[in-house]
Design a protein around this motif. Structure first.
Motif, PDB file in Angstrom:
ATOM      1  N   LEU A  97       3.553 -12.402  -7.423  1.00  0.00           N
ATOM      2  CA  LEU A  97       4.475 -13.389  -8.027  1.00  0.00           C
ATOM      3  C   LEU A  97       4.849 -13.061  -9.468  1.00  0.00           C
ATOM      4  CD1 LEU A  97       3.141 -16.793  -6.604  1.00  0.00           C
ATOM      5  CD2 LEU A  97       5.263 -15.596  -5.999  1.00  0.00           C
ATOM      6  N   ASP A  98       3.937 -12.411 -10.194  1.00  0.00           N
ATOM      7  CA  ASP A  98       4.265 -12.111 -11.594  1.00  0.00           C
ATOM      8  C   ASP A  98       5.097 -10.834 -11.730  1.00  0.00           C
ATOM      9  OD1 ASP A  98       2.236 -10.439 -10.847  1.00  0.00           O
ATOM     10  OD2 ASP A  98       0.955 -10.850 -12.573  1.00  0.00           O
ATOM     11  N   ARG A  99       5.467 -10.250 -10.611  1.00  0.00           N
ATOM     12  CA  ARG A  99       6.256  -9.008 -10.666  1.00  0.00           C
ATOM     13  C   ARG A  99       7.625  -9.162 -10.030  1.00  0.00           C
ATOM     14  NH1 ARG A  99       3.260  -4.114  -8.376  1.00  0.00           N
ATOM     15  NH2 ARG A  99       5.169  -3.215  -9.189  1.00  0.00           N
ATOM     16  N   ILE A 100       7.942 -10.373  -9.571  1.00  0.00           N
ATOM     17  CA  ILE A 100       9.215 -10.549  -8.858  1.00  0.00           C
ATOM     18  C   ILE A 100      10.072 -11.629  -9.526  1.00  0.00           C
ATOM     19  CG2 ILE A 100       8.197  -9.807  -6.667  1.00  0.00           C
ATOM     20  CD1 ILE A 100       8.107 -12.718  -5.763  1.00  0.00           C
ATOM     21  N   ASP A 101      11.362 -11.582  -9.216  1.00  0.00           N
ATOM     22  CA  ASP A 101      12.290 -12.606  -9.701  1.00  0.00           C
ATOM     23  C   ASP A 101      12.555 -13.658  -8.630  1.00  0.00           C
ATOM     24  OD1 ASP A 101      12.919 -11.319 -12.280  1.00  0.00           O
ATOM     25  OD2 ASP A 101      13.707  -9.735 -10.999  1.00  0.00           O
ATOM     26  N   THR A 102      12.492 -13.213  -7.374  1.00  0.00           N
ATOM     27  CA  THR A 102      12.819 -14.116  -6.271  1.00  0.00           C
ATOM     28  C   THR A 102      11.820 -13.955  -5.137  1.00  0.00           C
ATOM     29  OG1 THR A 102      15.162 -13.798  -6.782  1.00  0.00           O
ATOM     30  CG2 THR A 102      14.663 -14.792  -4.671  1.00  0.00           C
ATOM     31  N   LEU A 103      11.351 -15.086  -4.636  1.00  0.00           N
ATOM     32  CA  LEU A 103      10.554 -15.092  -3.406  1.00  0.00           C
ATOM     33  C   LEU A 103      11.456 -15.651  -2.314  1.00  0.00           C
ATOM     34  CD1 LEU A 103       7.813 -14.758  -1.928  1.00  0.00           C
ATOM     35  CD2 LEU A 103       7.397 -17.169  -2.451  1.00  0.00           C
ATOM     36  N   LEU A 104      11.719 -14.836  -1.299  1.00  0.00           N
ATOM     37  CA  LEU A 104      12.568 -15.262  -0.184  1.00  0.00           C
ATOM     38  C   LEU A 104      11.664 -15.690   0.964  1.00  0.00           C
ATOM     39  CD1 LEU A 104      15.331 -15.443   1.293  1.00  0.00           C
ATOM     40  CD2 LEU A 104      15.096 -13.031   1.830  1.00  0.00           C
ATOM     41  N   VAL A 105      11.709 -16.956   1.296  1.00  0.00           N
ATOM     42  CA  VAL A 105      10.900 -17.476   2.399  1.00  0.00           C
ATOM     43  C   VAL A 105      11.791 -17.530   3.637  1.00  0.00           C
ATOM     44  CG1 VAL A 105       9.567 -19.449   3.243  1.00  0.00           C
ATOM     45  CG2 VAL A 105       9.424 -18.790   0.827  1.00  0.00           C
ATOM     46  N   LEU A 162      16.019   4.196   1.276  1.00  0.00           N
ATOM     47  CA  LEU A 162      17.403   3.769   1.011  1.00  0.00           C
ATOM     48  C   LEU A 162      17.568   3.010  -0.301  1.00  0.00           C
ATOM     49  CD1 LEU A 162      18.318   2.693   4.640  1.00  0.00           C
ATOM     50  CD2 LEU A 162      19.508   4.451   3.321  1.00  0.00           C
ATOM     51  N   LEU A 163      16.467   2.794  -1.016  1.00  0.00           N
ATOM     52  CA  LEU A 163      16.549   1.983  -2.243  1.00  0.00           C
ATOM     53  C   LEU A 163      17.566   2.533  -3.236  1.00  0.00           C
ATOM     54  CD1 LEU A 163      13.066   0.794  -3.519  1.00  0.00           C
ATOM     55  CD2 LEU A 163      14.930  -0.537  -2.527  1.00  0.00           C
ATOM     56  N   ASP A 164      17.512   3.838  -3.493  1.00  0.00           N
ATOM     57  CA  ASP A 164      18.421   4.421  -4.480  1.00  0.00           C
ATOM     58  C   ASP A 164      19.868   4.215  -4.044  1.00  0.00           C
ATOM     59  OD1 ASP A 164      16.190   5.209  -5.845  1.00  0.00           O
ATOM     60  OD2 ASP A 164      16.296   7.315  -5.229  1.00  0.00           O
ATOM     61  N   ALA A 165      20.106   4.353  -2.761  1.00  0.00           N
ATOM     62  CA  ALA A 165      21.481   4.194  -2.262  1.00  0.00           C
ATOM     63  C   ALA A 165      21.972   2.760  -2.460  1.00  0.00           C
ATOM     64  CB  ALA A 165      21.549   4.582  -0.788  1.00  0.00           C
ATOM     65  N   PHE A 166      21.087   1.791  -2.268  1.00  0.00           N
ATOM     66  CA  PHE A 166      21.504   0.395  -2.491  1.00  0.00           C
ATOM     67  C   PHE A 166      21.731   0.128  -3.976  1.00  0.00           C
ATOM     68  CE2 PHE A 166      19.915  -0.409   1.845  1.00  0.00           C
ATOM     69  CZ  PHE A 166      20.939  -1.193   2.333  1.00  0.00           C
ATOM     70  N   ALA A 187       4.771  -0.090  -4.992  1.00  0.00           N
ATOM     71  CA  ALA A 187       5.716   0.975  -5.363  1.00  0.00           C
ATOM     72  C   ALA A 187       7.156   0.499  -5.193  1.00  0.00           C
ATOM     73  CB  ALA A 187       5.459   2.201  -4.498  1.00  0.00           C
ATOM     74  N   LEU A 188       7.425  -0.226  -4.128  1.00  0.00           N
ATOM     75  CA  LEU A 188       8.804  -0.677  -3.874  1.00  0.00           C
ATOM     76  C   LEU A 188       9.284  -1.613  -4.981  1.00  0.00           C
ATOM     77  CD1 LEU A 188       8.627  -1.316  -0.013  1.00  0.00           C
ATOM     78  CD2 LEU A 188       9.947   0.487  -1.169  1.00  0.00           C
ATOM     79  N   LEU A 189       8.429  -2.561  -5.367  1.00  0.00           N
ATOM     80  CA  LEU A 189       8.838  -3.513  -6.414  1.00  0.00           C
ATOM     81  C   LEU A 189       9.117  -2.770  -7.720  1.00  0.00           C
ATOM     82  CD1 LEU A 189       6.413  -6.555  -5.836  1.00  0.00           C
ATOM     83  CD2 LEU A 189       8.657  -6.132  -4.814  1.00  0.00           C
ATOM     84  N   GLY A 190       8.270  -1.789  -8.032  1.00  0.00           N
ATOM     85  CA  GLY A 190       8.454  -0.996  -9.246  1.00  0.00           C
ATOM     86  C   GLY A 190       9.765  -0.233  -9.228  1.00  0.00           C
ATOM     87  N   ARG A 191      10.084   0.322  -8.072  1.00  0.00           N
ATOM     88  CA  ARG A 191      11.329   1.101  -7.981  1.00  0.00           C
ATOM     89  C   ARG A 191      12.562   0.212  -8.074  1.00  0.00           C
ATOM     90  NH1 ARG A 191      11.514   4.850  -3.032  1.00  0.00           N
ATOM     91  NH2 ARG A 191      13.572   5.200  -3.930  1.00  0.00           N
ATOM     92  N   ILE A 192      12.487  -0.989  -7.513  1.00  0.00           N
ATOM     93  CA  ILE A 192      13.637  -1.905  -7.618  1.00  0.00           C
ATOM     94  C   ILE A 192      13.848  -2.271  -9.082  1.00  0.00           C
ATOM     95  CG2 ILE A 192      14.544  -4.181  -6.997  1.00  0.00           C
ATOM     96  CD1 ILE A 192      12.837  -3.961  -4.382  1.00  0.00           C
ATOM     97  N   GLY A 225      17.022  -1.267 -12.082  1.00  0.00           N
ATOM     98  CA  GLY A 225      17.829  -2.223 -12.830  1.00  0.00           C
ATOM     99  C   GLY A 225      18.277  -3.429 -12.020  1.00  0.00           C
ATOM    100  N   CYS A 226      17.700  -3.591 -10.839  1.00  0.00           N
ATOM    101  CA  CYS A 226      18.049  -4.755 -10.009  1.00  0.00           C
ATOM    102  C   CYS A 226      17.008  -5.850 -10.168  1.00  0.00           C
ATOM    103  CB  CYS A 226      18.089  -4.346  -8.534  1.00  0.00           C
ATOM    104  SG  CYS A 226      19.481  -3.299  -8.135  1.00  0.00           S
ATOM    105  N   ARG A 227      17.423  -7.063  -9.831  1.00  0.00           N
ATOM    106  CA  ARG A 227      16.430  -8.131  -9.761  1.00  0.00           C
ATOM    107  C   ARG A 227      15.580  -7.906  -8.514  1.00  0.00           C
ATOM    108  NH1 ARG A 227      16.567 -12.733 -12.880  1.00  0.00           N
ATOM    109  NH2 ARG A 227      16.268 -14.153 -11.132  1.00  0.00           N
ATOM    110  N   VAL A 228      14.304  -8.287  -8.641  1.00  0.00           N
ATOM    111  CA  VAL A 228      13.300  -7.895  -7.655  1.00  0.00           C
ATOM    112  C   VAL A 228      12.975  -9.068  -6.722  1.00  0.00           C
ATOM    113  CG1 VAL A 228      10.953  -7.007  -7.381  1.00  0.00           C
ATOM    114  CG2 VAL A 228      12.319  -6.332  -9.376  1.00  0.00           C
ATOM    115  N   GLY A 229      13.111  -8.813  -5.423  1.00  0.00           N
ATOM    116  CA  GLY A 229      12.806  -9.851  -4.450  1.00  0.00           C
ATOM    117  C   GLY A 229      11.753  -9.402  -3.456  1.00  0.00           C
ATOM    118  N   LEU A 230      10.961 -10.362  -3.007  1.00  0.00           N
ATOM    119  CA  LEU A 230       9.954 -10.104  -1.973  1.00  0.00           C
ATOM    120  C   LEU A 230      10.096 -11.207  -0.934  1.00  0.00           C
ATOM    121  CD1 LEU A 230       7.533  -8.287  -1.157  1.00  0.00           C
ATOM    122  CD2 LEU A 230       6.046  -9.860  -2.419  1.00  0.00           C
TER     123      LEU A 230
END
Ligand code: DX5
Ligand code: ZN
Length: 217
Positions: A127-135, A75-79, A98-103, A107-112
């Motif tokens: 951590l060096d591949r994301i913009d936001t860490l959601l705890v 569903l990533l492309d749809a979002f 793969a998911l982080l790369g596709r996000i 063109g979106c900011r990347v969250g894990l």
């Protein structure tokens, strides 16, 4: 100390009057948290890309899409096409690289994100591949649950790691957030407070968001 951002979670909003309810938070919303649940990863079903597309037309707010979806790759492309600004996936579903790369490519900011029971070591390699860490401070699936204070140890550990490595990752916390616990989260190193029930369950959502911001100090 950077300014705290408030992310009202629309899971607790009135879905029949979504745009109106969001508008009532006014300028106290820094971003809008959109909980997308698939009935598989979590036993609840909420919002999908069509609703995100409608929200995109109704508000200029940053749409922070939290995917509680077993197969988010489907569903990533749809979002992305729907107009999400940020997309967050769970480390527990696997395929994280793969998911982080596709996000990012979308063109979106990347969250894990990680569940309360998941050790922080599992997200540290990214951590060096994301913009936001959601705890997550509740087990995902439902709004209105009680905050789990033990997750703050993970916030502190992640904050230490992010700062030591000179990264710009924001730390967001989600679940059971209200004025009472805003300060302890901010002190642990959180930048973004997600709040559903505490904002949209209140008859003055703007005042409620403001109270959380003020409490965070
Ligand atoms: C839980 C969701 C949360 C939820 C928070 O699975 O990810 O974002 O909406 O709701 P409150 O603030 O009511 O705990
Ligand atoms: Zn969420």
């Amino acid at each position: 100390m950077t300014r705290i951002k408030i992310a009202p979670s629309i899971l607790a909003a009135d879905f029949a009057h979504l745009a109106d309810h969001i508008a009532r938070v006014g300028d106290e919303a820094d971003l809008l948290h959109v909980d997308c649940m698939d009935g598989h990863y979590v036993p609840n079903l909420s919002i999908g890309p069509p609703v995100v597309a409608s929200l995109r037309k109704a508000t200029d707010l940053y749409l922070d899409c939290h995917l509680m979806i077993a197969n988010p790759g489907d569903l990533l492309d749809a979002f992305v096409d729907a107009g999400a600004n940020g997309i967050t996936v769970h480390v527990e579903v696997g395929g994280t690289d793969a998911l982080l790369g596709r996000i990012r490519d979308g063109g979106c900011r990347v969250g894990l994100t990680l569940e309360p029971s998941t050790p922080v070591d599992l997200v540290e390699p990214y951590l060096d591949r994301i913009d936001t860490l959601l705890v997550m401070s509740v087990k995902t699936g439902f709004g209105g649950q009680a905050f789990i204070p033990e997750v703050l140890d993970k916030v502190r550990a992640a904050r230490r790691e992010i700062d030591e490595r000179g990264l710009g990752v924001e730390i967001e916390i989600d679940g059971g957030i209200k004025a009472d616990n805003a300060r302890v989260c901010a002190d642990a190193g959180v930048n973004i407070l997600v709040a559903g029930t505490a904002v949209f369950g209140h008859d003055d959502p703007r005042a409620a968001a403001r109270a959380i911001r003020d409490a965070a100090g």
